[in-house]
Write an enzyme that holds these catalytic residues in place. Sequence first.
Site: not given
Lengths: 270, 270
Positions: A93-96
Site C-alpha cells: 500500500d503505497v498509493k503511487r
Amino acid sequence: MTFMQKLDRIWQKNNSLVCVGLDPDLHKLPACLTGKPDAIFQFNKGIIDATHDLVCCYKPQAAYYAAFSADDQLKMTIDYIRATYPEVPVILDVKRGDIGSTAEMYAREAFERYNADALTVNPYMGTDNLKPFLDHADRGVIILCRTSNPSSCELQELVSNGKTIYEHVAVLARDKWNYNRNAALVIGATFPEELSKIRAICPDMPFLVPGVGAQGGDVRKVVECGSTKAGTGLMINSSRGIIYADKTEKFAEGARKATLELRDLINQFR
Amino acid sequence: MTFMQKLDRIWQKNNSLVCVGLDPDLHKLPACLTGKPDAIFQFNKGIIDATHDLVCCYKPQAAYYAAFSADDQLKMTIDYIRATYPEVPVILDVKRGDIGSTAEMYAREAFERYNADALTVNPYMGTDNLKPFLDHADRGVIILCRTSNPSSCELQELVSNGKTIYEHVAVLARDKWNYNRNAALVIGATFPEELSKIRAICPDMPFLVPGVGAQGGDVRKVVECGSTKAGTGLMINSSRGIIYADKTEKFAEGARKATLELRDLINQFR
C-alpha cells in the site's frame, strides 16, 4: 500465478474476504517485543502465522515502515509471506502517482525490490502514471477511486458531465486501464451507496475496501453493496482492529480471533 | 527558518528560480562512479557542490532511491545539503496521499527521518490527508495541481461548477489549505496558459514547475505566465537536463554549465 489468479483461489480456499493490514506502529507494539531490532518483523510474523488460513491477502502500509526506517523489515515481511504462504497475495500500500519515467522506478521498487503481488496507486495524474504498473500483467494495480476518509468528498464528489470524479475513475478503470485484466479499485467502506454505484460500473473488478473497524464502516452494507454476483470481488481491510486486538504477548492469538470474527461476520452476509 | 523564508532569501541571494531535480538513475551514472557503494551520493554531491550558488532549491525524487534500495543515500544527500549549504531548501518529491493516521507516518518520514524542508503531496484524498503535513508550519507542502504529463487532462481538466478540477485544487489551496502560509502548488511547464489561470487564483503562492527540458516546456512562457508581481514565485525544475548534461567524469562541470544556462535563460524573461 498472477495476482488475480491468486486472489480467485484464496477467496475459495480460505472462504474469506478479509485483508489484514500490516501497519505496525513501532510505539504500539506489545512490550514483549520492545527493544528487539526486528520487532516489526516479529510482530508481523506472529500475526501472519496466526491468520494465514483466514485471509484473502495481506496489505502492508509502506508509511509505517518508512517512518521508522524499517524498509528492511518490510522486505523481510513480504519475503516471509512469499516463502511460507505463497498462496496469499501481498498488496504493497503505497498509493503511487507520478510521471511515467518516475512510475517506472516505483514499479521496480514494488515488483522487484519488494516483490509484492500488487500495489495501490493514485489516479490524479492519469494513464501515463498507471501504465508502468499495469504493463506488469502478472501484478495487480489497485487504483484509488472513492476513499474512506471524511474529506474525500472535496474532489471525489465533484460532478462533471453528470458523473462524480470517482465515477469517472471507475469508468476509466473499466474502459482504459484494465487492458491486462489486472486493475482493481479502492473504495471506502464508509460510503456503501457509492460502492453499489461503482459495482454497477465494474461488475467483476476486485475492490479493496478499507474503513471497517476503526473508521466505522458497516460490514453488512459493504458486502451487500460491494460483492460480485459470485459472492466475492472484495478485499475488506482491517488493520488496527486486528493487529491491536490484543496488546499483550498474546497479540497473535488476539489477531486470529479478530480475523476469524470478521471473516465470519462478512460470510454471514454473502 | 521556515521553508518559505528560506525560499524568499535564496531567490534573492542566488538570483535564481532553478530547482535541480536529483533523480539519479543508478544505471545512468558516469563510468567513474560505477561499482562504488555510495555512487548515488557521490554523484549528487558532485552536482550539489557545483550548483549550490545557482539554484533556489534541490528536489530529490524518492522513486530513484526507492528503486535501488538507496534510502540511506537519499538521507546522506539531504543531510549533506543541510550541513553544507543550509541556505538551500530541499524538497522531498514523494507525492504522498493517504488517510490522516497514515499521513502522520509520512510526515514523520519526510520531516524527521529525512529532515526535508518541504515535500510534494497529492490532493485526491482531500484535507485530512494534507493536514498532518500542513500542521508543520515550518515546512513546505507542495500540492499537485496541474501536472506536466500528457494524460494529466483525464481527471484534472474535467469541469465541475464552471471550474476545472485543477482550479478547484488551486481554490482549496488558497482558501482552506494555506492556514499556516506554507502551501505551494505543482503546475507543469507544459501548460503555460493554465499557469496564468492558477497564478490569478493564487497571486503569491510559490509554484513548483516541472516539465522544462526533457518534457518540452517553454521557459519564456513559464516565466511570463507563472511569476509573481515580485518576479519570483517559481521553482522551475530541471532534472535530466542538468544531471545528465555531461555523462563523463566531468558531470559536475556539465551540471554547473547547464544550471547557469537555465538560470540565465529564465532571468532574461523576468
